[in-house]
Motif scaffolding. Structure first.
Motif, mmCIF file in Angstrom:
data_model
loop_
_atom_site.group_PDB
_atom_site.id
_atom_site.type_symbol
_atom_site.label_atom_id
_atom_site.label_comp_id
_atom_site.label_asym_id
_atom_site.label_seq_id
_atom_site.Cartn_x
_atom_site.Cartn_y
_atom_site.Cartn_z
ATOM 1 N N SER A 1 12.013 -30.886 -1.796
ATOM 2 C CA SER A 1 11.216 -31.976 -1.250
ATOM 3 C C SER A 1 10.617 -31.614 0.104
ATOM 4 O O SER A 1 9.506 -32.018 0.437
ATOM 5 C CB SER A 1 12.088 -33.216 -1.119
ATOM 6 N N VAL B 1 13.964 -39.371 1.322
ATOM 7 C CA VAL B 1 13.357 -39.048 2.612
ATOM 8 C C VAL B 1 13.654 -40.193 3.568
ATOM 9 O O VAL B 1 13.173 -41.310 3.394
ATOM 10 C CB VAL B 1 11.839 -38.814 2.475
ATOM 11 N N ASN C 1 9.939 -35.932 -2.065
ATOM 12 C CA ASN C 1 8.605 -35.403 -2.341
ATOM 13 C C ASN C 1 8.662 -34.439 -3.535
ATOM 14 O O ASN C 1 9.709 -33.903 -3.855
ATOM 15 C CB ASN C 1 8.082 -34.601 -1.145
ATOM 16 N N HIS C 2 7.497 -34.201 -4.103
ATOM 17 C CA HIS C 2 7.304 -33.155 -5.130
ATOM 18 C C HIS C 2 8.031 -33.426 -6.441
ATOM 19 O O HIS C 2 8.223 -32.504 -7.226
ATOM 20 C CB HIS C 2 7.686 -31.767 -4.578
ATOM 21 N N PHE C 3 8.484 -34.668 -6.645
ATOM 22 C CA PHE C 3 9.040 -35.048 -7.941
ATOM 23 C C PHE C 3 8.356 -36.332 -8.389
ATOM 24 O O PHE C 3 8.100 -37.213 -7.564
ATOM 25 C CB PHE C 3 10.544 -35.310 -7.843
#
Lengths: 433, 127
Positions: free
Chosen positions: A183, A93, A121-123
């Motif tokens: 993400s 990001v 994100n999301h990992f």
């Protein structure tokens, strides 16, 4: 690529040498990098580095990271491989936007602004900018991301380049599985079972392919999760390969319309072993949170609904309270006559006020007063006093009443209705309600 | 990578295993992100504001029933419904591929302008 010494770069002479010191001092950027050390754990934090970047248009974020690692902090961890937008390893990001570090130039970030680098994100974060991509590939595999021919073709099967099928698929096969779309998708956070844009895009490229033999099982798997898309277009905005995950997901949703209108055919080829679509195990905390939110939501909806219904509907069902309404001064009612007076009053039902304006037929025989309602007992038309005939007449169906309100002719089932009345301080009152 | 993960499972509770590391729980979209606001794109707002306007409609509808014939509330309700409906139309058009997804940004503004023009024309022709 990552050389920090301006003297060695005579090739791009405009930023070398002492005469351009003023210019190079303008090209100093602050780089904030997210740091997470698994040995100390915690939430993670940002470390700031200051870096002189001579030519921003030829320096990628990956170059910046390599220079930080080489020149300032060897402990910064990040992942990369090809450096030319092919492998999808360096997704991160960058200033709030999910992108490949090797595809983003420093000049893409507004001049003078700091560069903020965060892991996807999301990992789960392994260290610094390195995330565990296992959940991504697990979901990828769930959508059966491989080609299985319908039959054992002896010759290569060609799809014409100008066919609709080929145009539909377009460049969606170019996905490099960098994880930027997952993400960027806020729904990937809220729905654990959601396969995410990349996996569904892969499913789409195969579902649209007429040679593929796993259409039905793949469609079923894709449909398990593709309705979690909320058409936010985040995946489309960030994809480094300009693929639209949203478009792929919409395509799958439309396929469902076409293919579930009739009975689905059983798959002819055995589905290869693949992990089942996971229903994520609820941990205690998530369960309690969801239960809490559910109970709170349902409770407040119920209470609000009950209060609203009670206050709105309740009073309208209840019988309106009786009230005394002044009709006229007694001196206006001539004895021996039937006088028609207009009575005005209003009733309140919860917040709604209704105004009435009704004629009252007051019959004064000399020693007795009777107040008739002007509504015909047959169907409610207005009844009027006919002084010449000496009777009440209804204008609608020929109902006639004598002076005492008894039916003389016509369909009315009963005599005229009467109001209760009283005389108070020279005024005539009738009771309504 | 796989080695890391598998040895992590194998080495759970084993202090000798160097690979037994703690992963940080996944970051959420916008978490710890100073640039979150500027990178929220129009599609996200379209989705979020449709939900917010849905709630606003519930409130305004209740007000409309309670306070009958208040022009201001009627107008506000009309605007909110228009806003909500244009965003809903956007999704319908995209769902059924009636508009190519590449026009999704223009669709938000275009539909909203169209809706506003229609509604204002009707409103001012009545009042």
């Amino acid at each position: 690529m990552a050389s920090g010494a301006p003297a060695s770069t005579a090739r791009w002479g405009d930023w070398g040498g002492e005469e351009s010191m003023a210019q190079s001092s303008r090209n100093i950027r602050e780089v904030k990098i997210f740091r997470y050390d698994p040995s100390t754990a915690g939430e993670g934090h940002f470390d700031s580095y200051t870096l002189e970047i001579p030519d921003e248009t030829t320096t990628t974020i990956l170059d910046v990271l390599l220079r930080v690692q080489r020149e300032q902090d060897p402990s910064v961890a990040f992942r990369y491989a090809c450096r030319v937008n092919m492998c999808g390893s360096c997704g991160m990001v960058i200033n709030g936007k999910d992108a490949l570090a090797c595809k983003t130039n420093v000049s893409n970030i507004p001049p003078g602004k700091e560069i903020t680098l965060r892991p996807l994100n999301h990992f789960p974060v392994i260290r610094d900018l390195v995330v565990d991509m296992e959940p991504f590939f697990k979901k990828y595999v769930e959508t059966l991301p491989f080609y299985e021919p319908k039959e054992n073709y002896l010759e290569p099967v060609m799809i014409r380049p100008d066919s609709q099928e080929r145009k539909d698929i377009g460049l969606a096969t170019e996905c490099i599985a960098c994880g930027c779309c997952v993400s960027s998708c806020t729904m990937c956070h809220y729905h654990d079972g959601y396969a995410g844009p990349a996996a569904l895009n892969r499913a789409f490229t195969l579902l649209a392919d007429s040679r593929d033999g796993l259409f039905q099982p793949r469609l079923e798997r894709a449909l398990e999760s593709c309705y979690n898309c909320r058409t936010e277009f985040n995946c489309t905005e960030v994809c480094p390969k300009n693929i639209s995950g949203t478009r792929a997901i919409k395509y799958i949703q439309r396929l469902a319309l076409k293919h579930y209108a009739h009975e689905p055919e059983p798959a002819k080829i055995a589905v290869p072993e693949a992990p089942p679509i996971l229903a994520p195990a609820l941990d205690r905390r998530t369960f309690l949170t969801q239960l809490g939110v559910g109970v709170l939501g349902a409770g407040s909806a119920l209470v609000l609904g009950a209060v609203a219904t009670g206050s709105m509907v309740g009073p309208t069902l209840a019988k309106a309270p009786k009230q005394w309404v002044p009709v006229s001064a007694l001196e206006n009612i001539k004895p021996g006559n039937v006088t028609t007076v207009l009575m005005k009053y209003e009733t309140k039902s919860s917040l709604y006020t209704q105004q009435f304006s009704l004629p009252v037929l007051v019959s004064h025989t000399g020693n007795d007063i009777v107040c008739f309602k002007s509504a015909c007992p047959h169907l409610g038309c207005v009844v009027k006093w006919d002084a010449l005939a000496g009777r009440f007449r209804c204008s609608c169906h020929g109902g006639n009443f004598d002076r005492d309100g008894n039916v003389i002719a016509g369909p009315p089932p009963r005599p005229l209705d009467r109001y209760a009345f009283k005389v108070d301080a020279g005024h005539l009152f009738v009771e309504v309600g | 990578m796989t080695t890391l993960a598998s040895s992590k499972e194998a080495g759970e509770g084993d202090p000798v295993d160097n690979f037994a590391i703690d992963y940080r729980k996944p970051l959420r979209w916008g978490e710890l992100d100073p640039h979150r606001r500027e990178n929220a794109k129009i599609g996200m707002w379209a989705w979020l504001w449709q939900r917010i306007s849905a709630l606003a409609i519930v409130v305004l509808l209740a007000l409309h029933v309670v306070l009958t014939y208040k022009l201001f509330i009627q107008f506000l309700l009309l605007l909110t419904v228009t806003f909500h409906a244009t965003l809903g139309l956007r999704v319908i058009l995209l769902d059924f591929n009636l508009v190519d997804v590449k026009y999704q940004r223009a669709l938000v503004w275009g539909l909203m302008t169209l809706g506003l023009v229609v509604v204002l024309t009707i409103w001012f022709s009545i009042h």
